[in-house]
Design a protein around this motif. Structure first.
Motif, PDB file in Angstrom:
ATOM      1  N   ALA A 111      54.928  -8.254   0.703  1.00 48.98           N
ATOM      2  CA  ALA A 111      54.709  -9.507   1.991  1.00 48.98           C
ATOM      3  C   ALA A 111      55.561 -10.567   1.496  1.00 48.98           C
ATOM      4  O   ALA A 111      56.101 -10.475   0.178  1.00 48.98           O
ATOM      5  CB  ALA A 111      53.292  -9.962   1.518  1.00 48.98           C
ATOM      6  N   VAL A 112      56.331 -11.173   2.321  1.00 46.45           N
ATOM      7  CA  VAL A 112      57.180 -12.195   2.164  1.00 46.45           C
ATOM      8  C   VAL A 112      56.480 -13.758   2.080  1.00 46.45           C
ATOM      9  O   VAL A 112      55.849 -13.878   3.302  1.00 46.45           O
ATOM     10  CB  VAL A 112      58.477 -12.221   2.862  1.00 46.45           C
ATOM     11  N   VAL A 113      56.906 -14.756   1.369  1.00 45.66           N
ATOM     12  CA  VAL A 113      56.363 -15.771   1.607  1.00 45.66           C
ATOM     13  C   VAL A 113      56.816 -16.753   2.530  1.00 45.66           C
ATOM     14  O   VAL A 113      58.045 -16.717   2.809  1.00 45.66           O
ATOM     15  CB  VAL A 113      56.358 -16.597   0.112  1.00 45.66           C
ATOM     16  N   ASN A 114      56.087 -17.386   3.467  1.00 44.04           N
ATOM     17  CA  ASN A 114      56.518 -18.124   4.748  1.00 44.04           C
ATOM     18  C   ASN A 114      56.587 -19.548   4.350  1.00 44.04           C
ATOM     19  O   ASN A 114      56.839 -19.978   3.310  1.00 44.04           O
ATOM     20  CB  ASN A 114      55.544 -17.869   5.846  1.00 44.04           C
ATOM     21  N   ASP A 115      57.105 -20.336   5.145  1.00 42.06           N
ATOM     22  CA  ASP A 115      57.219 -21.607   5.327  1.00 42.06           C
ATOM     23  C   ASP A 115      56.138 -22.568   4.772  1.00 42.06           C
ATOM     24  O   ASP A 115      56.141 -23.668   4.211  1.00 42.06           O
ATOM     25  CB  ASP A 115      57.958 -22.345   6.247  1.00 42.06           C
ATOM     26  N   GLU A 116      54.911 -22.001   4.901  1.00 39.73           N
ATOM     27  CA  GLU A 116      53.781 -22.450   4.326  1.00 39.73           C
ATOM     28  C   GLU A 116      53.314 -22.200   3.014  1.00 39.73           C
ATOM     29  O   GLU A 116      52.183 -22.513   2.445  1.00 39.73           O
ATOM     30  CB  GLU A 116      52.713 -22.247   5.507  1.00 39.73           C
ATOM     31  N   GLY A 117      54.260 -21.454   2.326  1.00 40.77           N
ATOM     32  CA  GLY A 117      54.041 -21.092   1.034  1.00 40.77           C
ATOM     33  C   GLY A 117      53.034 -19.984   0.939  1.00 40.77           C
ATOM     34  O   GLY A 117      52.252 -19.749  -0.287  1.00 40.77           O
TER      35      GLY A 117
END
Length: 315
Positions: A111-117
């Motif tokens: 999984a990759v961290v999005n712009d919401e952390g």
């Protein structure tokens, strides 16, 4: 006087009976159910840097009563899987991190961290998961995620099972961005055994991005330690012990610049029964609180009844 004493005893017995009933109700209300081992879970990872990629490895299955059994990919590693304290879970996570890097073990999910952390991994089987993070290539934060272990489902502070937990991953300084050479030391520790039962030597590999770069022998002559100097800080340096002695488990942790390899003897060691049910969990259990409150109320009532009765007797 005898009638008054009998009255006190009857009142005390009544209070105790009520307390026992309430205690049973309280434990029933607060005790956690068994794990639904065939359920699917989801985990949300909170981390500060967008673009960080997390890899999840299912390293052990979990039984209905929260006992871990290593999966086929990890069953041959000489590791202890149950009954660990906080330091033990941390050491196990770091040790497993080295093994998956060295053996190029495929991840279960990523999984990759999005712009919401946040990074979310879905549709996961129950079990014990190693969570390893990798900073994005263009990262300038100077930090890297700390490898962690998470049980899915996870225990909540209310002593219930959460099949969709949110975890916060800590970070550590990433010295791969430092423009100079570094050094690494390795120290060998022995626990739970007699010195005469230990092997005369062990073999340790220095890993450069997961591949063997150097090999050293540790023994009493070099005080079970060695130092590598002038290592290029651009690479990820680890150590791994070869051929773990029979009757020992192993953990490897990095403290500052020093790798500490610990072999713990498990022959003739009988774990406590409760050891098998400890989890990588940092909350606290709340079900004893109502019981203690009820006990305190009972003591208060007994004191008041006794004081009133004695007061009537004096009158």
């Amino acid at each position: 006087m005898q009638r008054q004493n009998m009255r006190i005893k009857r009142i005390i017995c009544s209070i105790i009976c009520v307390l026992v009933c309430l205690s049973g109700m309280t434990v029933s209300a607060f005790a956690s159910d068994s794990i639904k081992t065939d359920a699917k879970t989801k985990v949300t990872i909170k981390y500060s840097e967008e673009g960080t990629e997390f890899f999840l490895y299912r390293v052990a299955g979990v039984s209905a009563d929260a006992v871990f059994t290593p999966t086929d990919e990890f069953k041959d590693y000489p590791l202890k899987w149950n009954g660990l304290d906080t330091g033990g879970w941390r050491a196990l996570a770091e040790t497993l991190d080295t093994y998956v890097l060295k053996d190029n073990t495929p991840e279960t999910a990523r999984a990759v961290v999005n712009d919401e952390g946040l990074a979310v991994a879905k549709n996961l089987d129950t079990g014990l998961y190693l969570v390893v993070g990798k900073a994005p290539k263009n990262s300038t934060a100077g930090y890297t995620p700390v490898p962690s272990l998470i049980c899915l489902p996870s225990k909540t502070e209310e002593d219930e099972w959460d099949y969709n937990p949110t975890i916060v991953i800590k970070r550590k300084v990433d010295d791969s961005n430092l423009p100079y050479v570094i050094e690494r030391r390795v120290i060998k520790n022995w626990e739970g055994d007699a010195e005469e039962n230990r092997p005369e030597k062990i073999v340790v590999d220095l890993l450069k991005n997961g591949r063997v770069e150097d090999t050293v022998v540790l023994n009493k002559k070099n005080n079970w330690s060695y130092i590598w100097e002038e290592l290029d800080s651009e690479y990820d340096w680890r150590v791994a012990e070869r051929d773990i002695p029979e009757g020992y488990t192993v953990t490897t942790v990095l403290e500052n610049k020093t790798f500490i390899i610990t072999n713990t003897a498990y022959n003739n060691r009988k774990p406590l029964p409760e050891d098998e049910h400890l989890l990588p969990y940092t909350g606290q259990l709340w079900w004893p609180v109502p019981l203690l409150a009820l006990a305190g109320m009972a003591c208060l009532l007994i004191g008041l009844v006794r004081r009133r009765t004695l007061g009537d007797d004096d009158a």
